[in-house]
Design a protein around this motif. Structure first.
Motif, mmCIF file in Angstrom:
data_model
loop_
_atom_site.group_PDB
_atom_site.id
_atom_site.type_symbol
_atom_site.label_atom_id
_atom_site.label_comp_id
_atom_site.label_asym_id
_atom_site.label_seq_id
_atom_site.Cartn_x
_atom_site.Cartn_y
_atom_site.Cartn_z
ATOM 1 N N PHE A 53 0.832 -1.205 0.000
ATOM 2 C CA PHE A 53 0.000 0.000 0.000
ATOM 3 C C PHE A 53 0.872 1.262 0.000
ATOM 4 O O PHE A 53 0.644 2.190 -0.779
ATOM 5 C CB PHE A 53 -0.936 0.003 1.209
ATOM 6 C CG PHE A 53 -1.903 1.146 1.219
ATOM 7 C CD1 PHE A 53 -3.082 1.071 0.511
ATOM 8 C CD2 PHE A 53 -1.630 2.309 1.931
ATOM 9 C CE1 PHE A 53 -3.980 2.120 0.511
ATOM 10 C CE2 PHE A 53 -2.515 3.364 1.930
ATOM 11 C CZ PHE A 53 -3.703 3.269 1.219
ATOM 12 N N LEU A 54 1.879 1.284 0.864
ATOM 13 C CA LEU A 54 2.758 2.455 0.930
ATOM 14 C C LEU A 54 3.579 2.617 -0.347
ATOM 15 O O LEU A 54 3.826 3.738 -0.793
ATOM 16 C CB LEU A 54 3.666 2.364 2.152
ATOM 17 C CG LEU A 54 2.967 2.478 3.502
ATOM 18 C CD1 LEU A 54 3.962 2.252 4.635
ATOM 19 C CD2 LEU A 54 2.287 3.827 3.649
ATOM 20 N N GLY A 55 3.974 1.505 -0.937
ATOM 21 C CA GLY A 55 4.687 1.567 -2.214
ATOM 22 C C GLY A 55 3.808 2.132 -3.314
ATOM 23 O O GLY A 55 4.248 2.975 -4.106
ATOM 24 N N LEU A 56 2.559 1.673 -3.365
ATOM 25 C CA LEU A 56 1.615 2.231 -4.330
ATOM 26 C C LEU A 56 1.395 3.718 -4.081
ATOM 27 O O LEU A 56 1.326 4.510 -5.026
ATOM 28 C CB LEU A 56 0.271 1.497 -4.245
ATOM 29 C CG LEU A 56 0.162 0.170 -4.946
ATOM 30 C CD1 LEU A 56 -1.165 -0.493 -4.610
ATOM 31 C CD2 LEU A 56 0.293 0.343 -6.438
ATOM 32 N N PHE A 57 1.295 4.086 -2.814
ATOM 33 C CA PHE A 57 1.112 5.492 -2.462
ATOM 34 C C PHE A 57 2.277 6.330 -2.984
ATOM 35 O O PHE A 57 2.075 7.383 -3.596
ATOM 36 C CB PHE A 57 0.979 5.643 -0.940
ATOM 37 C CG PHE A 57 0.668 7.030 -0.494
ATOM 38 C CD1 PHE A 57 -0.633 7.483 -0.487
ATOM 39 C CD2 PHE A 57 1.673 7.899 -0.089
ATOM 40 C CE1 PHE A 57 -0.932 8.769 -0.083
ATOM 41 C CE2 PHE A 57 1.389 9.175 0.315
ATOM 42 C CZ PHE A 57 0.079 9.619 0.322
ATOM 43 N N ALA A 58 3.488 5.867 -2.752
ATOM 44 C CA ALA A 58 4.669 6.617 -3.197
ATOM 45 C C ALA A 58 4.733 6.704 -4.719
ATOM 46 O O ALA A 58 4.955 7.785 -5.278
ATOM 47 C CB ALA A 58 5.931 5.962 -2.643
ATOM 48 N N VAL A 59 4.512 5.578 -5.389
ATOM 49 C CA VAL A 59 4.597 5.565 -6.848
ATOM 50 C C VAL A 59 3.517 6.447 -7.469
ATOM 51 O O VAL A 59 3.793 7.238 -8.381
ATOM 52 C CB VAL A 59 4.497 4.110 -7.381
ATOM 53 C CG1 VAL A 59 4.272 4.080 -8.877
ATOM 54 C CG2 VAL A 59 5.756 3.344 -7.013
ATOM 55 N N ILE A 77 -7.734 7.391 -3.617
ATOM 56 C CA ILE A 77 -7.249 6.935 -4.920
ATOM 57 C C ILE A 77 -6.343 5.719 -4.760
ATOM 58 O O ILE A 77 -6.484 4.722 -5.474
ATOM 59 C CB ILE A 77 -6.527 8.081 -5.649
ATOM 60 C CG1 ILE A 77 -7.539 9.165 -6.032
ATOM 61 C CG2 ILE A 77 -5.797 7.575 -6.887
ATOM 62 C CD1 ILE A 77 -6.926 10.448 -6.531
ATOM 63 N N VAL A 78 -5.415 5.783 -3.809
ATOM 64 C CA VAL A 78 -4.504 4.662 -3.588
ATOM 65 C C VAL A 78 -5.273 3.432 -3.117
ATOM 66 O O VAL A 78 -4.974 2.311 -3.536
ATOM 67 C CB VAL A 78 -3.392 5.040 -2.582
ATOM 68 C CG1 VAL A 78 -2.562 3.827 -2.204
ATOM 69 C CG2 VAL A 78 -2.506 6.120 -3.152
ATOM 70 N N PHE A 79 -6.275 3.613 -2.284
ATOM 71 C CA PHE A 79 -7.078 2.481 -1.821
ATOM 72 C C PHE A 79 -7.804 1.833 -3.002
ATOM 73 O O PHE A 79 -7.875 0.606 -3.091
ATOM 74 C CB PHE A 79 -8.069 2.920 -0.752
ATOM 75 C CG PHE A 79 -8.857 1.789 -0.168
ATOM 76 C CD1 PHE A 79 -8.246 0.868 0.671
ATOM 77 C CD2 PHE A 79 -10.196 1.629 -0.470
ATOM 78 C CE1 PHE A 79 -8.962 -0.194 1.201
ATOM 79 C CE2 PHE A 79 -10.918 0.580 0.052
ATOM 80 C CZ PHE A 79 -10.296 -0.337 0.892
ATOM 81 N N SER A 108 -9.148 16.584 1.246
ATOM 82 C CA SER A 108 -7.864 16.336 1.904
ATOM 83 C C SER A 108 -7.425 14.874 1.831
ATOM 84 O O SER A 108 -6.239 14.580 1.810
ATOM 85 C CB SER A 108 -7.938 16.746 3.369
ATOM 86 O OG SER A 108 -8.166 18.123 3.481
ATOM 87 N N PHE A 109 -8.387 13.981 1.799
ATOM 88 C CA PHE A 109 -8.052 12.558 1.837
ATOM 89 C C PHE A 109 -8.035 11.898 0.464
ATOM 90 O O PHE A 109 -7.963 10.683 0.363
ATOM 91 C CB PHE A 109 -9.027 11.812 2.754
ATOM 92 C CG PHE A 109 -8.907 12.218 4.187
ATOM 93 C CD1 PHE A 109 -7.810 11.830 4.935
ATOM 94 C CD2 PHE A 109 -9.876 13.007 4.780
ATOM 95 C CE1 PHE A 109 -7.677 12.213 6.257
ATOM 96 C CE2 PHE A 109 -9.757 13.393 6.103
ATOM 97 C CZ PHE A 109 -8.656 12.991 6.840
ATOM 98 N N HIS A 110 -8.090 12.698 -0.603
ATOM 99 C CA HIS A 110 -8.159 12.100 -1.931
ATOM 100 C C HIS A 110 -6.955 11.225 -2.277
ATOM 101 O O HIS A 110 -7.130 10.222 -2.966
ATOM 102 C CB HIS A 110 -8.413 13.157 -3.014
ATOM 103 C CG HIS A 110 -7.223 13.920 -3.461
ATOM 104 N ND1 HIS A 110 -6.820 15.078 -2.861
ATOM 105 C CD2 HIS A 110 -6.342 13.690 -4.464
ATOM 106 C CE1 HIS A 110 -5.748 15.527 -3.468
ATOM 107 N NE2 HIS A 110 -5.424 14.712 -4.440
ATOM 108 N N PRO A 111 -5.749 11.504 -1.800
ATOM 109 C CA PRO A 111 -4.657 10.570 -2.128
ATOM 110 C C PRO A 111 -4.898 9.174 -1.565
ATOM 111 O O PRO A 111 -4.637 8.172 -2.235
ATOM 112 C CB PRO A 111 -3.423 11.197 -1.485
ATOM 113 C CG PRO A 111 -3.753 12.636 -1.313
ATOM 114 C CD PRO A 111 -5.225 12.677 -1.087
ATOM 115 N N PHE A 112 -5.428 9.110 -0.341
ATOM 116 C CA PHE A 112 -5.682 7.810 0.273
ATOM 117 C C PHE A 112 -6.829 7.076 -0.412
ATOM 118 O O PHE A 112 -6.784 5.858 -0.569
ATOM 119 C CB PHE A 112 -5.970 7.969 1.764
ATOM 120 C CG PHE A 112 -4.803 8.531 2.521
ATOM 121 C CD1 PHE A 112 -3.666 7.767 2.734
ATOM 122 C CD2 PHE A 112 -4.828 9.826 2.994
ATOM 123 C CE1 PHE A 112 -2.583 8.277 3.419
ATOM 124 C CE2 PHE A 112 -3.748 10.351 3.680
ATOM 125 C CZ PHE A 112 -2.616 9.575 3.886
#
Length: 77
Positions: free
Chosen positions: A11-17, A51-53, A45-49
């Motif tokens: 999950f964190l790798g996807l977030f970073a990429v 999208i990554v989810f 504010s939470f759109h990155p999470f």
């Protein structure tokens, strides 16, 4: 516990990429301003999470599909 760590790293790798891939110019030129502007984002504010989810769920679905197909194929042999 090991599986949870693995999934968290994925999950964190996807977030970073994804964050670097979508906003690489902002991250390279002014990373702190980019983080501060997150609160005023039209997507929230939470759109990155979110999208990554969504991408993570697709990733898990593909992994489960491949695992299921490989089990079916290995049974037929």
């Amino acid at each position: 516990m090991r599986q949870l760590k693995k999934e968290l790293l994925i999950f964190l790798g996807l977030f970073a990429v994804l964050s670097l891939g979508m906003h690489y110019k902002a991250w390279l030129e002014h990373p702190l301003q980019h983080l501060e502007s997150l609160q005023g984002s039209p997507l929230g504010s939470f759109h990155p999470f979110v999208i990554v989810f969504g991408v993570y769920i697709l990733f898990v679905a593909v992994r489960l599909g491949v695992k299921t197909v490989s089990k079916i194929v290995s049974r037929k042999r």
